[in-house]
Design an enzyme around this catalytic site. Structure first.
Site: not given
Ligand code: GLU
Length: 517
Positions: A265-267, A270
């Site tokens: 995921s983007k998380r 990040d």
């Protein structure tokens, strides 16, 4: 005669395109090219609530960046358009009507409150999450339960309605997925999905099936998250009378987090500071606020290195070969070499590919990257040295921007000195040798790498000092660093005046932190 291969990449323009989506596009493209077929780009934009401005351009630019050119699509021509589903509303209405007329779909007039009540009843009865299906449809307000006259009246009076698919009773739906092999689902596990919404727009399911048929798609290659929808799609193809032209399905396994636990995921990106999107972009995030999506391109990945990385994320060529150009990928690609298990994302592997592509680049090409960095930083230079510097740096960098960050000393005096090396190697003995060295190089007429080395060796021999005792101090004075490419080559490139002045500056300004004599 076998039909010409036609595949489609059918993204919804809802934000940045995740690299998993781009991989789907790539596999479609490779498959189409391998079989001399066509890849269609179809924009699935019927869900107006999720439509995001700029997302379509982002998708197109991502495809372009890695060298995917769809054969048909919005703005690309093709005889099966329009390729935006939002422009095909009338087509879907027609097929929804056909299903109504043949008794395979029905009007449903249930209000949100009535649907909530159904959900509550089912919850109390501990039923599964399916709600509108063969069992419950007969308790609801629809054209199957209402007298025909009442249905007509409701329709005529403009009462909001949806059109639902009437899932056939007691049937096994078989899918021979090209990756998953046989998947069998019983229709009792499916619910009566909405085909046409109350705003007159089709749902994904109807639009997707109708377009796959009308665009003569032969192979549906898409993410695994759509596997649960495949039985419904097959039933829809049949209900529309297209049972002999159902495309073949290939559902691609997910891209997983580096530890293999769940979807990437983007998380994850990040948290660990790596990109999971092809390009930089700003789009609404999960909670609706505009978020920044970090891209591989802007991080400094070369498009062909990234393409190579992406292709091998879930597909293996069946050989030891790792470096593939687009042509080689097309040549080697086959769906049966797609791994059934999810592919673990590994950013180190992405870096490794980038490094390999840099290593294989010619000096002129690499020199251009350096020139770009220098222009960007307003550094003046003589073009002749760029190739030489790039060749020296090539083995030591993972990204082309490191030609500048790691090779800055070729253009500027060091503005700091590696502390650890200073502590360990900067001492009176080294300073004495460096002093002698700087004055001797000034005396020589042409200082190339060999001559630079010879002068140093002679000096060391005279003083009875081993090279290992001063080499790092010399490098420190010239570059500020403890390591780097061949120092004698660096000296050659910088020239005697610059080298001598750097040595002098270091002697005058670097304190003797520790004397180990
Ligand atoms: N519009 C769907 C998506 O965004 C396409 C799924 C499919 O390929 O059928 O993923």
């Amino acid at each position: 005669m076998t039909k010409a291969v036609r595949v489609r990449f059918a993204p919804s323009p809802t934000g940045a395109l995740h690299i998993g989506g781009l991989r789907t596009a790539l596999y479609n493209y490779l498959f189409a090219k391998k079989h001399g077929g066509t890849m269609v780009l179809r924009i699935e934009d019927t869900d107006q609530a999720r439509y995001v401005e700029g997302a379509e351009d982002y998708i197109k630019e991502s495809l372009k960046w890695i060298g995917i050119q769809p054969g048909e699509g919005p703005g690309m021509g093709g005889e099966f358009g329009p390729y935006h589903q939002s422009q095909r509303k009338a087509v879907y209405t027609e097929y929804a009507q056909q299903l109504i007329d043949s008794g395979q779909a029905y009007y449903a007039f249930d209000t949100p409150e009535e649907l909530d009540a159904l959900r509550e009843r089912l919850k109390e009865a501990k039923a599964s999450s399916l709600h509108y299906n063969a069992v419950t449809r007969m308790q609801m307000k629809n054209s199957l339960t209402l007298p025909p006259k009442e249905t007509e009246r409701l329709l005529a009076s403009g009462t909001p309605y949806v059109i639902r698919f009437k899932v056939p009773l007691k049937e096994d739906v078989r899918i021979n997925d090209l990756i998953r092999e046989w998947v069998v689902v019983h229709t009792s596990a499916l619910d009566d999905k909405i085909l046409l919404k109350s705003d007159g727009m089709p749902t994904y399911h109807l639009a997707n099936v109708v377009d796959d048929h009308l665009m003569q798609i032969t192979h549906v290659i898409r993410g695994e998250e759509w596997l649960p929808s495949a039985p419904l799609h097959i039933l829809l193809h049949k209900a529309l009378g297209w049972e002999h032209e159902i495309p073949q399905f290939a559902h691609l396994p997910l891209l997983l987090k580096p530890d293999g636990n769940g979807k990437l995921s983007k998380r994850d990106g990040d948290k660990h500071g790596y990109p999971v999107f092809p390009l930089d972009g700003n789009f609404p995030g999960k909670n609706g606020d505009i978020e920044h999506f970090k891209g591989f391109r802007e991080e400094g990945y070369l498009p062909n290195a990234f393409l190579n990385f992406l292709a091998l994320l879930g597909w293996n060529p069946g050989s030891e070969q790792e470096i593939f150009s687009m042509e080689e990928l097309i040549e080697s690609f086959s769906l049966d070499r797609i791994n059934k298990a999810g592919a673990k994302f590994d950013i180190e592997k992405a870096k490794w590919f980038n490094q390999q592509y840099i290593k294989n680049m010619g000096p002129a090409e690499l020199g251009e990257f350096l020139a770009k960095e220098l222009d960007h930083h307003n550094i003046e230079y003589t073009p002749g040295i760029l190739e030489e510097i790039s060749t020296l740096m090539r083995e030591r960098i993972e990204f082309t921007h490191q030609l500048w960050t790691e090779g800055k000393f070729f253009f500027e005096k060091p503005d700091s000195y590696d502390e650890q090396v200073t502590r360990k190697k900067w001492n009176d003995q080294a300073i004495e040798i460096l002093e002698g060295y700087q004055s001797r190089i000034l005396e020589t007429s042409d200082l190339d790498a060999d001559r630079a080395k010879e002068i140093l060796s002679n000096l060391l021999e005279e003083k009875g000092v081993k090279i290992g005792q001063v080499m790092q101090a010399l490098r420190l004075a010239i570059t500020g660093k403890g390591g780097g490419p061949d120092l004698m080559k660096i000296i050659e490139i910088l020239g005697k005046q610059e080298v001598a002045s750097r040595i002098k500056y270091a002697i005058d300004n670097l304190p003797v932190i520790q004397s180990n004599q």
